[in-house]
Every structure is written in structure tokens, then in C-alpha cells.
Design an enzyme around this catalytic site. Structure first.
Site, mmCIF file in Angstrom:
data_model
loop_
_atom_site.group_PDB
_atom_site.id
_atom_site.type_symbol
_atom_site.label_atom_id
_atom_site.label_comp_id
_atom_site.label_asym_id
_atom_site.label_seq_id
_atom_site.Cartn_x
_atom_site.Cartn_y
_atom_site.Cartn_z
ATOM 1 C CE LYS A 94 -13.015 52.014 31.208
ATOM 2 N NZ LYS A 94 -14.293 51.923 31.946
ATOM 3 C CD GLU A 116 -19.710 48.564 27.895
ATOM 4 O OE1 GLU A 116 -18.907 49.036 28.737
ATOM 5 O OE2 GLU A 116 -20.042 47.364 27.862
ATOM 6 C CB SER A 383 -8.195 56.523 34.997
ATOM 7 O OG SER A 383 -8.612 57.663 34.268
#
Length: 399
Positions: A94, A116, A383
Site C-alpha cells: 500500500k 479509507e 502483498s
């Protein structure tokens, strides 16, 4: 490396039939300004140089591509390689996108950032870059996700962010996204919305994909250097789908020989509660884009379910719908219990505790590697790391 006939999104922000800009009038100028600034930034050598410098010196890129030998032997077939996005600063992919969008916000003179988050990793990444660039940060998070992702909530607060609980609907990612969009509508001039996945109105799916494409670019170079050829299979989990889009994008030109597989959350099973939008969803509009959604016969969006907060979303990025329509990517599912088993297997064989999101792709990798030849190569995009999920893991596995 993209196929010659692949061009997406088009000038209107569509990926084939999907995508677009289904937004209220108050946000039209914001979206247009963001798109214009992004296209300027893409051709600005100073922007590219700063982004790459921070990815290297702050995020810790390139992340390793690791040959998991014991895991491969456990599966009993192909060689499994792990793209270690869990080793990025903040613990997941991210940060790549949050950093890129924060640089855009700074170019545009925005001082207030909203975001969010579901699993909390995008919230942590956004809070991190806001601390780095001295920006105000407000993160919307569903009450249910706040409960199951307490460590990430604490991290966001420690980094100086305000975490606003969302009590409506299922109190998860969908509802957090809706609240963030309402905030943006009410504060359009001073606020920059850092969306965390390849979802939402144009130009966000394109921007997020481009910032995450560093994953696939590195992976392609690394596997050629380490194995002397391209992989046979590349797999990644898919919720909104940013880590998968970033991994797959650089391999789209290789799909004649490289199979790309996205793994959704089957939750408690496809006949019960799940988050398999590409598998069982139908076209509909959510958060400003036409995509595939879980919906009832009346077109009402249904609640999604996954043991992993980051996959607990009733829609998916519109480009994934386009990949599916073109046959460039195959999409499958893993249940909660299958993901837990894969997570435990990886931990016991390699000493790596991955995120519950990543464990869905890991389940597919173990199953697929077992029926591939010994000289086959399968890459899993790992991830994120599993620190944030330990409370859930402890409870579900009875540790």
C-alpha cells in the site's frame, strides 16, 4: 510489454464497458484537476526522480523475489517464488501508491488528506506519508474493521492521523469508502482523497495501477535474472485489486506463455457469505465506477464477507473486470479455512507469517504447484505481512 490491442482506460476513463466517472457535480472539477495534474506529473522528470528515490530510500525497494524452497518441496511440484511486498516499509504494498498520491497532493497544494481503509494497511501507509510530508490526515474505517485490526488503528494514531469510525451498513471497507467520499464532497477545495485500491471514479484506477506497477516491473526483471526465463504462473489476491493489478500489468504482454491468476475471497463458501465479485457479481455502479458487484435481485449491494478485512469488499477494480472479459487473467477463489491453512503452511515451512489477504493467493499457489512439473515456476505476490491479523489467527487456529 502490453498487447498491441490493449489500451485502457480510454479518454472517458472506461476499461471496455467498466470504469467511468459516475460522480456528483461537486466532484467533477476535483477529478478533472487530479487527472490533469497526474498527466503532467508523469512527464515531469523531477516527479519521477523523487518518487523513485523515495521508493528506494524510504520504502525499501526493490523488494526481494524469494525462492521458497521448503514450501516448494511441501507442495510437491513447481518452484514457488514469493514477491516480498511484506518487507516494504509499513508492511505491505500500500505504501507504493500512498507515496505517489501524496506527492501529487503536494504538487496540487493540498494540505488535508483523507483515506479509507479496511485491513488498516492503506490507512497506515497514508498516515505514514502524511507524517513524512507534514499533511493533515483523516482515515475512515468501519467499526468492525477497527475491532479486528486494532494494531493498525494504534499505528495510525501514533503517526498523527485521526481515525473516524464508520457505524453504517456492514461497518467495513465499503462503508468507510462511502464516508470518505462524503467528506470529499463537503470539502472539495482543500482536501485530497488518497484512494487505496484500483477502485472508484476515473482517474483513480489508472493512477493506483500505475503506482503499483513497480511490483510487476521488478518481478519480471528479477525472475529472468534468477531463473533465466519468465514464470509459468503469477498469482495475487484480489479484493479491490491493487496488488494484483500492479503485479499483472507488466505481464500482460506475456499471457501467451505466462498465466495470470487472481484469487478472490470465497469466505464461508460461494453458496454462503463471501466476497467473490468477479466470480458471482453482476455489473453495477459503486463508488463512482461501473464494475462487477455482489447484489441482490433488486440491484441492492449485498454485504461481502471475508476473514481478511482487506478483501471484505462487494466490488472490484474495473480494470480487473476488463482483464476477465478479455481473457487476460483467470479469477478463482479461496475460502477462509483454505487461506488459514495456507498461512499456517507458509509459516511452518519458511518462517514467514503473511497477511490473511495474501494467504488466499498462497492457497492457490500450493494447490496449483502440486500439479505442475518440477521445473515449473510459480510466483505469488506476498502483498503484506500478518502482524495485523494475529488476533484473528490466534482465535481461528486456537493458538
Amino acid at each position: 510489454m502490453l498487447p498491441k490491442d490493449y489500451s485502457a482506460p480510454d479518454a472517458t476513463g472506461h476499461f471496455g464497458l467498466f470504469g467511468g466517472k459516475f460522480i456528483p457535480e461537486t466532484l467533477i472539477k476535483n477529478a478533472a484537476d487530479l487527472e490533469a495534474e497526474y498527466h503532467k506529473a508523469k512527464t515531469d522528470p523531477s516527479f519521477k526522480s523523487e518518487f523513485e528515490r523515495l521508493l528506494r530510500d524510504y520504502v525499501g525497494r526493490p523488494t526481494p523475489l524469494y525462492h521458497a524452497e521448503r514450501l516448494s518441496r511441501s507442495a510437491g511440484g513447481a518452484r514457488i517464488f514469493l514477491k516480498r511486498e511484506d518487507l516494504c516499509h509499513t508492511g505491505a504494498h500500500k505504501i507504493n501508491n500512498a507515496l505517489g498520491q501524496a506527492l501529487l497532493a503536494r504538487r496540487m497544494g493540498k494540505k488535508r488528506i483523507i483515506a479509507e481503509t479496511g485491513a488498516g494497511q492503506h490507512g497506515v501507509a497514508t498516515a505514514t506519508v502524511c507524517a513524512l510530508f507534514d499533511l493533515e490526515c483523516v482515515v475512515y474505517m468501519g467499526e468492525e474493521d477497527i475491532r479486528r485490526q486494532a494494531p493498525n488503528v494504534a499505528r495510525m494514531k501514533l503517526l498523527g492521523a485521526t481515525v473516524r469510525p464508520v457505524t453504517s451498513g456492514s461497518r467495513t471497507l465499503k462503508d468507510a469508502t462511502s464516508e470518505a467520499i462524503r467528506d470529499w464532497m463537503n470539502n472539495p477545495e482543500e482536501t485530497f482523497y488518497i484512494i487505496g485500491s484500483v477502485v472508484g471514479m476515473h482517474p483513480y484506477p489508472m493512477i493506483v495501477r500505475d503506482f503499483q506497477a513497480v511490483i510487476g516491473k521488478e518481478t519480471r526483471e528479477q525472475i529472468i535474472r534468477q531463473a533465466g526465463r519468465l514464470p509459468d504462473v503469477v498469482t495475487a489476491c484480489v479484493g479491490g485489486g491493487s496488488n494484483a493489478a500492479g503485479m499483472f500489468y507488466e505481464f500482460l504482454g506475456d499471457t501467451a506463455t505466462v498465466e495470470l491468476v487472481g484469487v478472490e475471497a470465497a469466505g464461508e463458501g460461494l453458496e454462503g457469505k463471501h466476497a467473490a465479485s468477479l466470480t458471482l457479481g453482476k455489473p453495477g455502479v459503486l463508488h463512482g465506477a461501473l464494475t462487477k458487484l455482489l447484489q441482490d435481485e433488486d440491484g441492492q449491494v449485498q454485504e461481502a464477507h471475508s476473514i481478511s478485512a482487506g478483501l471484505d469488499y462487494p466490488g472490484v477494480g474495473p480494470e480487473h473486470c476488463y482483464f476477465q472479459e478479455l481473457g487476460l487473467v483467470t479469477y478463482t477463489c479461496a475460502t477462509d479455512s483454505e487461506a488459514l491453512f495456507a498461512l499456517k503452511t507458509l509459516a511452518e515451512t519458511e518462517g514467514i507469517i503473511c497477511a490473511l489477504e495474501s494467504a488466499h493467493a498462497m492457497h492457490y499457489a500450493l494447490k496449483r504447484a502440486a500439479i505442475m512439473p518440477d521445473d515449473g515456476i510459480l510466483i505469488v505476490n506476498l502483498s503484506g505481512r500478518g502482524d495485523k491479523d494475529m488476533e484473528t489467527i490466534i482465535r481461528e487456529l486456537g493458538l
